[in-house]
Design an enzyme around this catalytic site. Structure first.
Site, PDB file in Angstrom:
ATOM      1  N   ASP A  46       0.827  -1.210   0.000  1.00 54.64           N
ATOM      2  CA  ASP A  46       0.000   0.000   0.000  1.00 54.64           C
ATOM      3  C   ASP A  46       0.862   1.261   0.000  1.00 54.64           C
ATOM      4  OD1 ASP A  46      -2.348   1.449   0.027  1.00 54.64           O
ATOM      5  OD2 ASP A  46      -2.697   1.231   2.182  1.00 54.64           O
TER       6      ASP A  46
ATOM      7  N   GLY B 106      -0.188   5.489  -4.293  1.00 56.65           N
ATOM      8  CA  GLY B 106      -0.851   6.750  -4.649  1.00 56.65           C
ATOM      9  C   GLY B 106      -0.224   7.919  -3.916  1.00 56.65           C
TER      10      GLY B 106
ATOM     11  N   HIS C 160       2.037   3.527  -9.042  1.00 56.94           N
ATOM     12  CA  HIS C 160       1.815   2.090  -9.260  1.00 56.94           C
ATOM     13  C   HIS C 160       2.958   1.471 -10.063  1.00 56.94           C
ATOM     14  CE1 HIS C 160      -1.972   2.312  -7.325  1.00 56.94           C
ATOM     15  NE2 HIS C 160      -2.594   2.992  -8.272  1.00 56.94           N
TER      16      HIS C 160
ATOM     17  N   LEU D  65      10.693 -20.644  -4.873  1.00 56.79           N
ATOM     18  CA  LEU D  65       9.808 -19.712  -4.160  1.00 56.79           C
ATOM     19  C   LEU D  65       8.416 -19.843  -4.766  1.00 56.79           C
ATOM     20  CD1 LEU D  65       9.369 -17.189  -2.253  1.00 56.79           C
ATOM     21  CD2 LEU D  65       9.808 -15.800  -4.283  1.00 56.79           C
TER      22      LEU D  65
ATOM     23  N   SER E 248      -7.951  -4.705   5.224  1.00 54.90           N
ATOM     24  CA  SER E 248      -8.641  -4.446   3.952  1.00 54.90           C
ATOM     25  C   SER E 248      -9.031  -5.718   3.193  1.00 54.90           C
ATOM     26  CB  SER E 248      -7.793  -3.524   3.064  1.00 54.90           C
ATOM     27  OG  SER E 248      -7.539  -2.302   3.728  1.00 54.90           O
TER      28      SER E 248
HETATM   29  C1  IPE Z   1      -5.449  -2.698  -0.084  1.00 56.30           C
HETATM   30  O1  IPE Z   1      -5.125  -1.358  -0.213  1.00 56.30           O
HETATM   31  C2  IPE Z   1      -5.421  -3.372  -1.418  1.00 56.30           C
HETATM   32  C3  IPE Z   1      -4.122  -3.502  -2.059  1.00 56.30           C
HETATM   33  C4  IPE Z   1      -2.972  -3.152  -1.551  1.00 56.30           C
HETATM   34  C5  IPE Z   1      -4.141  -4.085  -3.384  1.00 56.30           C
HETATM   35  P1  IPE Z   1      -6.242  -0.227  -0.342  1.00 56.30           P
HETATM   36  O2  IPE Z   1      -5.528   1.057  -0.459  1.00 56.30           O
HETATM   37  O3  IPE Z   1      -7.193  -0.574  -1.418  1.00 56.30           O
HETATM   38  O4  IPE Z   1      -7.020  -0.340   1.050  1.00 56.30           O
HETATM   39  P2  IPE Z   1      -7.879   0.746   1.824  1.00 56.30           P
HETATM   40  O5  IPE Z   1      -8.866   1.293   0.844  1.00 56.30           O
HETATM   41  O6  IPE Z   1      -6.943   1.789   2.302  1.00 56.30           O
HETATM   42  O7  IPE Z   1      -8.506  -0.017   2.946  1.00 56.30           O
HETATM   43  C1  IPE Z   2      -1.752   0.264  -3.256  1.00 54.14           C
HETATM   44  O1  IPE Z   2      -1.503   1.626  -3.291  1.00 54.14           O
HETATM   45  C2  IPE Z   2      -1.974  -0.327  -4.624  1.00 54.14           C
HETATM   46  C3  IPE Z   2      -3.387  -0.673  -4.896  1.00 54.14           C
HETATM   47  C4  IPE Z   2      -4.350  -0.656  -4.031  1.00 54.14           C
HETATM   48  C5  IPE Z   2      -3.700  -1.082  -6.260  1.00 54.14           C
HETATM   49  P1  IPE Z   2      -2.672   2.690  -3.245  1.00 54.14           P
HETATM   50  O2  IPE Z   2      -3.073   3.032  -4.619  1.00 54.14           O
HETATM   51  O3  IPE Z   2      -3.782   2.232  -2.359  1.00 54.14           O
HETATM   52  O4  IPE Z   2      -1.927   3.914  -2.587  1.00 54.14           O
HETATM   53  P2  IPE Z   2      -2.537   4.953  -1.533  1.00 54.14           P
HETATM   54  O5  IPE Z   2      -3.060   4.162  -0.385  1.00 54.14           O
HETATM   55  O6  IPE Z   2      -3.619   5.701  -2.236  1.00 54.14           O
HETATM   56  O7  IPE Z   2      -1.372   5.806  -1.168  1.00 54.14           O
HETATM   57 MG    MG Z   3      -4.147   2.435  -0.387  1.00 57.85          MG
END
Ligand code: IPE
Ligand code: IPE
Ligand code: MG
Length: 234
Positions: free
Chosen positions: A12, A15, A29, A123, A188
């Site tokens: 996570d 973004g 990403h 792995l 999540s």
């Molecule tokens: C969880 O992250 C899903 C992945 C890392 C693919 P999110 O960013 O979607 O989770 P929330 O929305 O913060 O709970």
């Molecule tokens: C995790 O990073 C990747 C996915 C959920 C696809 P995010 O896209 O959720 O990044 P943040 O949480 O918005 O920083």
């Molecule tokens: Mg996220």
């Protein structure tokens, strides 16, 4: 105690990593996808035999169409680009999650990577794509109910050993350690059934900044934990 055999990671923070650089979320990403290789490579030296990574959740469809389609393209690109390296490194790749909503081209690439790496066992890398723990349990229950209906399963035989056989992860051991990056302390909808007794580590590092060193430190830290599984230490 020894290190974790199975590590699962909620990758996570892509973004926010991009936002901090005034770049579009997809830029984050792409940076995040590039990080995966280093972590895959650091599994064997740390004694990790199974790595499961959360790439896209069943809830991530709520994002903008631009982000969702960008991510789908990124997954195709990642598989195409990394297939050879993974195969040569002895990695067996599997995907978990519901494939029904994914486009045909992507599913084709996923199937092909699974079959070209099926004899590897250095792995076991599992990529959770359109995965949700609740969705997985619901899909498993549906198939279990079908087996009962067709007479292949006696309801009296349904127990804690039977149900996980219907989950996407049926061939995998439960995760020992679940790591989530980016400072959020929630799971999540990731591996709900499987992580019942996992150890958790929530770290502030955003996924594109997560290093092999930090991964190694977390696996060493795990080795000092006392897992009791409801019992009492003797
Ligand atoms: C969880 O992250 C899903 C992945 C890392 C693919 P999110 O960013 O979607 O989770 P929330 O929305 O913060 O709970
Ligand atoms: C995790 O990073 C990747 C996915 C959920 C696809 P995010 O896209 O959720 O990044 P943040 O949480 O918005 O920083
Ligand atoms: Mg996220």
């Amino acid at each position: 105690m020894s290190g974790p055999r199975h590590v699962a990671i909620i990758m996570d923070g892509n973004g926010r990593w991009a936002q901090m650089r005034n770049r579009p979320r997809l830029f984050g990403h792409h940076a995040g996808a590039r990080r995966v290789r280093q972590i895959v490579e650091s599994c064997p030296p740390n004694g990790v035999k199974y790595l499961t990574i959360f790439a896209f959740s069943t809830e991530n469809w709520k994002r903008t169409q631009v982000e969702v389609s960008g991510l789908m393209k990124l997954f195709q690109r990642y598989i195409t680009k990394e297939a050879r390296t993974l195969a040569e490194a002895g990695v067996r790749v599997r995907f978990i999650g519901d494939r029904v909503r994914l486009n045909d081209k992507l599913v084709e690439l996923m199937d092909s990577l699974e079959s070209t790496t099926e004899k590897n066992n250095k792995l076991h890398l599992t990529i959770a794509l359109n995965y949700g723990g609740r969705d997985e349990v619901a899909r498993a229950t549906k198939r279990l109910a079908q087996d009962v209906k067709s007479g292949n399963l006696d309801p009296d035989d349904v127990d804690e050993e039977t149900l996980p056989k219907y989950l996407d992860t049926y061939v995998l051991p439960d995760p020992d350690l679940v790591i989530r990056t980016s400072g959020e302390a929630r799971i999540s909808n990731f591996l709900l059934w499987q992580s019942a007794y996992a150890e958790y580590e929530f770290v502030d590092t955003l996924w594109p900044d997560f290093t092999a060193e930090e991964f190694g430190a977390l696996t060493s830290k795990y080795a000092n934990r006392d897992r009791r599984f409801g019992g009492v230490k003797v």
